[in-house]
Design a protein around this motif. Structure first.
Motif: not given
Length: 303
Positions: A1-29
Motif C-alpha cells: 500500500m502506498a504511503v501518503v507523501l504528507f498529510d498537510s501543506f504545513a507538514e510539507w513546508k516544514k520538511s523542506c525548511e528543516t532539511e533545506d530542500k527545494p519544494l519538489y524534492f520530497p515528491v521526487l523522493e
C-alpha cells in the motif's frame, strides 16, 4: 500500500525548511520510493508526460475536434484564430490551448489526466504558455510538475479530486491549484507564495458543481478548463506579489472537502442538476441517448 507523501501543506513546508530542500524534492523522493525508479527515469517519464500535454494542445488546435454528441466543435481553434483579442495574445493562447487539450479528451484522444481526464486541459494550457512566455527550460517545467503532483496528493487526501466526490471544485479546482503552484514555483516563488497560490485558487473555485450535460464530460467541462487556467494564472500573479491568502492553504482545502461532502448528489457528476437539468440540457441528453441506441442497433445488425 502506498504511503501518503504528507498529510498537510504545513507538514510539507516544514520538511523542506528543516532539511533545506527545494519544494519538489520530497515528491521526487516519494516517487522514487513508491515506484523503485531512479531520478533520471522519473524525470524522463515526466518529460514524456509533458510531451503528451504539448501534443494534445497541438492536436486540438490542428485537427478536427468534433464529438459524436455535437457539443464539441473546435472551440480551441476558434479562440486561437479569433480576430478579437480581449486582453493579450498570450491570454488568447492560454485559453485556446486549455480548450484544445480538453477537446482532445472529449474526442477520445490521448491526454494526461492531471489529476483527472475531465480537467486534462488545464495544466497543458498553463504549462505550455508559461514555458513559451518565460523561456523556461524543461528541467524547471519538470520540477514544477513535481510540485503540482505534491499538491494533488495532499488535496486528494484532504478534499478529493473527483467530480463525483466533491463536484467540479474538486476536479478543475485541484487542476487549477496544481497549475497555480507550478507557475509560482517555476518563476522562483517561495514556498509560502506557492502555497498562497494554491489557497487563493481554492478560494476562487470553492463550491463549483459538477453538472455535465447528457452525462458527457463536454459541457460545461471544456469551458471550465479554460476558466480554471485563467484563475490559475490570476492566483499565481496575486501570490507571487506576496499577497497573503489570509486563510491558510490547509484550511482552504479542508473547506473544499467540507463543501463537497455536503453538496447534493445531483451536483456531483450525476447529470441530474445544474446545467444538465435545464430544458436544453435534457433535450440534448434525449438526443444523445437516441443516437447511442441507433449506433448499438446498427452494430448488432452487422453481427
Amino acid at each position: 500500500m502506498a504511503v501518503v507523501l504528507f498529510d498537510s501543506f504545513a507538514e510539507w513546508k516544514k520538511s523542506c525548511e528543516t532539511e533545506d530542500k527545494p519544494l519538489y524534492f520530497p515528491v521526487l523522493e516519494y516517487e522514487a520510493r513508491e515506484r523503485g525508479h531512479q531520478e533520471e527515469q522519473i524525470r524522463a517519464n515526466l518529460l514524456r508526460a509533458y510531451q503528451v500535454m504539448k501534443d494534445a494542445v497541438q492536436t486540438g488546435l490542428k485537427e478536427d475536434m468534433t464529438s459524436r454528441s455535437g457539443m464539441v466543435n473546435n472551440s480551441g481553434k476558434k479562440v486561437f484564430n479569433s480576430p478579437v483579442t480581449v486582453l493579450s495574445p498570450e491570454f488568447q493562447k492560454l485559453i485556446s490551448r486549455a480548450l484544445a487539450a480538453k477537446e482532445v479528451n472529449s474526442c477520445m484522444g490521448r491526454v494526461v489526466a492531471a489529476p483527472t481526464a475531465g480537467a486534462s486541459g488545464i495544466m497543458p494550457g498553463v504549462l505550455v504558455t508559461l514555458q513559451e512566455l518565460h523561456n523556461l527550460n524543461d528541467d524547471t517545467m519538470i520540477e514544477g510538475m513535481l510540485v503540482a503532483a505534491g499538491i494533488a496528493l495532499i488535496m486528494e487526501k484532504k478534499s478529493g479530486i473527483a467530480g463525483a466526490v466533491g463536484g467540479c471544485q474538486a476536479e478543475t479546482g485541484t487542476a487549477a491549484a496544481m497549475s497555480a503552484g507550478a507557475i509560482v514555483y517555476a518563476l522562483g516563488g517561495s514556498i509560502t507564495q506557492v502555497f498562497n497560490a494554491v489557497a487563493i485558487t481554492v478560494q476562487c473555485m470553492l463550491g463549483l458543481v459538477c453538472d455535465p450535460v447528457a452525462g458527457l464530460v463536454e459541457v460545461p467541462c471544456i469551458v471550465r478548463n479554460a476558466s480554471a487556467a485563467a484563475i490559475a494564472n490570476s492566483s499565481a500573479q496575486i501570490a507571487i506579489a506576496d499577497v497573503s491568502s489570509v486563510i491558510p492553504v490547509d484550511e482552504c482545502v479542508d473547506a473544499m472537502g467540507e463543501v463537497g461532502a455536503h453538496m447534493e448528489d445531483r451536483y456531483k457528476e450525476t447529470a441530474l442538476g445544474g446545467l444538465a437539468a435545464t430544458p436544453t440540457g435534457k433535450a440534448i441528453a434525449k438526443r444523445v441517448l437516441i443516437s447511442d441506441i441507433d449506433i448499438i442497433e446498427e452494430d448488432e445488425s452487422d453481427l
